[in-house]
Write a protein that holds these residues in place. Structure first.
Motif, short mmCIF file in Angstrom:
data_model
loop_
_atom_site.label_atom_id
_atom_site.label_comp_id
_atom_site.label_asym_id
_atom_site.label_seq_id
_atom_site.Cartn_x
_atom_site.Cartn_y
_atom_site.Cartn_z
N GLU A 1 0.81 -1.22 0.00
CA GLU A 1 0.00 0.00 0.00
C GLU A 1 0.85 1.27 0.00
OE1 GLU A 1 -3.10 0.72 3.17
OE2 GLU A 1 -3.68 -1.22 2.30
N ARG A 2 1.96 1.22 0.71
CA ARG A 2 2.81 2.41 0.81
C ARG A 2 4.15 2.15 0.14
NH1 ARG A 2 0.45 6.26 3.86
NH2 ARG A 2 2.31 7.33 4.61
N LEU A 3 4.83 3.25 -0.18
CA LEU A 3 6.18 3.15 -0.72
C LEU A 3 7.16 3.56 0.37
CD1 LEU A 3 5.69 4.86 -4.20
CD2 LEU A 3 5.77 2.40 -3.70
N LEU A 4 8.30 2.88 0.39
CA LEU A 4 9.37 3.24 1.31
C LEU A 4 10.39 4.07 0.53
CD1 LEU A 4 9.45 2.37 4.22
CD2 LEU A 4 10.93 0.47 3.57
N ALA A 5 10.77 5.23 1.06
CA ALA A 5 11.80 6.07 0.43
C ALA A 5 13.10 5.89 1.22
CB ALA A 5 11.37 7.53 0.45
N MET A 6 14.22 5.69 0.50
CA MET A 6 15.49 5.37 1.16
C MET A 6 16.58 6.27 0.60
SD MET A 6 17.24 1.64 1.52
CE MET A 6 17.40 1.25 -0.19
N ALA B 1 12.83 6.07 10.10
CA ALA B 1 13.95 5.43 10.81
C ALA B 1 15.26 5.73 10.10
CB ALA B 1 13.72 3.92 10.88
N PHE B 2 16.37 5.55 10.81
CA PHE B 2 17.67 5.71 10.15
C PHE B 2 18.71 4.78 10.75
CE2 PHE B 2 20.28 8.35 13.13
CZ PHE B 2 19.30 8.71 14.06
N GLN B 3 19.76 4.55 9.97
CA GLN B 3 20.92 3.79 10.43
C GLN B 3 22.13 4.71 10.40
OE1 GLN B 3 21.55 -0.21 9.40
NE2 GLN B 3 19.56 -0.66 10.28
N LEU B 4 23.04 4.52 11.33
CA LEU B 4 24.18 5.41 11.52
C LEU B 4 25.48 4.61 11.47
CD1 LEU B 4 25.45 8.13 12.55
CD2 LEU B 4 25.02 7.28 14.87
N ALA B 5 26.34 4.92 10.49
CA ALA B 5 27.66 4.29 10.43
C ALA B 5 28.71 5.35 10.72
CB ALA B 5 27.89 3.68 9.05
N VAL C 1 20.78 16.35 6.32
CA VAL C 1 20.97 16.23 4.86
C VAL C 1 20.20 15.02 4.31
CG1 VAL C 1 23.17 17.45 4.91
CG2 VAL C 1 23.18 14.97 5.04
N ASN C 2 20.03 14.00 5.13
CA ASN C 2 19.23 12.83 4.72
C ASN C 2 17.73 13.16 4.77
OD1 ASN C 2 20.82 10.12 4.33
ND2 ASN C 2 21.90 11.26 5.90
N CYS D 1 28.14 8.24 8.04
CA CYS D 1 27.26 7.87 6.93
C CYS D 1 25.89 7.49 7.50
CB CYS D 1 27.86 6.71 6.15
SG CYS D 1 26.88 6.31 4.70
N ILE D 2 24.87 8.17 7.05
CA ILE D 2 23.51 7.87 7.52
C ILE D 2 22.65 7.41 6.35
CG2 ILE D 2 21.37 8.91 8.41
CD1 ILE D 2 23.01 10.44 10.42
N THR D 3 21.88 6.36 6.57
CA THR D 3 20.85 5.92 5.63
C THR D 3 19.51 6.15 6.32
OG1 THR D 3 22.27 4.28 4.62
CG2 THR D 3 19.90 3.95 4.36
N ALA D 4 18.64 6.92 5.68
CA ALA D 4 17.34 7.23 6.30
C ALA D 4 16.22 6.62 5.47
CB ALA D 4 17.15 8.74 6.41
N LEU D 5 15.16 6.24 6.17
CA LEU D 5 13.98 5.66 5.54
C LEU D 5 12.75 6.49 5.88
CD1 LEU D 5 14.35 1.85 6.30
CD2 LEU D 5 14.65 2.97 4.11
#
Ligand code: ADP
Ligand code: MG
Length: 332
Positions: free
Chosen positions: A36-41, A82-86, A68-69, A140-144
């Motif tokens: 139903e929904r889209l995830l943006a990454m 949510a996000f991940q942090l490296a 910036v993310n 480095c951050i990856t955000a959703l």
């Protein structure tokens, strides 16, 4: 080979049909099909000596690494989730880490974006001119985020006849860099501090990005410079644009600088993290309303034209302005 040619040649691949990836390399966010929904990454990497100077306030660094993310999620009209942090750190400095986390989590909490994982490592010491120095601090951050399926908005939707809009003001972050590098002298302490706040504490336009769902046809966040980032919309939409310099919103502090400096900072300076977007003229009231509900001013700065008309900037007399500057490119 510039940064974007490199990405196109080596990392742009066809996405498997029927797979989860609906939008791959080439936009502010990837879009993943989750029913139903889209995830943006989105992912952004900040490197000491490249994106920030050694000795930067760790609280502002924590803020900016996530901001910036979130700004890329805003361009896609996604709500941060949510996000991940490296992290690659030279040492475990408690005071530094506490301040970094203060800046990071204040912004994360403001947007309801939860830290969901990551990775932590120590950067090696490197031999450098017969001395040993720390390798660069790297974040480095990856955000959703997510968005309703019908709200998809990419860089590729601009149509001939659309208005071109930008949020807030542009150019202050580039002016901060010019003050700090000594390239620009004679700026008052108040103005220099105002420029510095825009560079160190960018405000991602998340609420505006969501409010523009259904109204904006295309959007990008201004990270590399207004004209360069506009070029990405034009390329992916197959259109051209006319920008009216007199309409481009600049702060009072920027307006006090010589006009060539204003133009260079506002049109080619990066790190503003404003939203640049297009919308049909029939959507003007909706765009103004989106600006009002999100508390961010929006300004109409030009229009979308046919691809043959490329990208032109006009002065107050309708004459084409020379724009000799380059937007930021890591490999230019
Ligand atoms: P932004 O400024 O919005 O963060 P970039 O200019 O960094 O976007 O990247 C442009 C596009 O190229 C984005 O879609 C990004 O995901 C993609 N990209 C950049 N580097 C790589 C890479 N090494 N592998 C795959 N895709 C990449
Ligand atoms: Mg972007």
């Amino acid at each position: 080979m510039n940064e974007f040619e490199l990405i196109e040649r080596f990392f742009t691949r066809a996405v498997p049909a029927g797979g989860i990836v609906q939008q791959g390399v080439g936009d502010d966010c990837a879009l993943l099909d989750c029913g139903e929904r889209l995830l943006a990454m989105t992912t952004d990497l900040l490197l000491e000596g490249r994106h920030f100077l050694p000795g930067i306030d760790p609280a502002s660094l924590g803020h900016k690494a996530l901001a910036v993310n979130l700004s890329d999620l805003a361009a896609a009209g996604a709500s941060p989730r949510a996000f991940q942090l490296a992290l690659a750190l030279p040492r475990a400095d408690e005071a530094w880490l506490e301040a970094f986390c203060r800046g990071l989590f204040a912004l994360a909490d403001e947007h309801g974006c939860a830290l969901a994982g990551g990775d932590t490592t120590r950067v090696p010491r490197l031999a450098w001119a017969s001395a040993q120095v720390d390798g660069p601090l790297t974040i480095c951050i990856t955000a959703l985020g997510d968005l309703p399926r019908q709200a998809v908005r990419t860089r590729g939707g601009a149509c001939v006849g659309d208005d071109l809009w930008v949020s807030g003001t542009v150019g202050d972050a580039r002016a901060a860099l010019a003050c700090r590098s000594g390239e620009l002298a004679g700026v008052s302490a108040d103005d220099a501090a105002a420029f510095g706040r825009r560079m160190d504490w960018p405000q991602p336009r998340v609420a505006l990005g969501v409010a523009l769902r259904g109204a904006a046809t295309a959007a990008i966040d201004v990270s590399d410079g207004l004209l360069g980032d506009l070029g990405h919309i034009l390329k992916r939409s197959g259109v051209g644009a006319v920008v009216e310099w007199e309409r481009v919103p600049c702060s009072a502090a920027l307006r006090s600088l010589p006009v060539e400096r204003q133009q260079n900072c506002a049109l080619a300076g990066g790190d503003d993290y404003e939203l640049l977007f297009t919308a049909a003229p029939g959507q003007r009231a909706a765009v103004e309303a989106a600006g009002a509900v999100s508390g961010v001013p929006v300004t109409r700065i030009g229009r979308i034209v046919g691809a043959d008309d490329r990208l032109r900037v006009l002065d107050a007399n309708g004459l084409e302005l020379p724009t000799p500057w380059q937007s930021f490119d890591h490999f230019a």
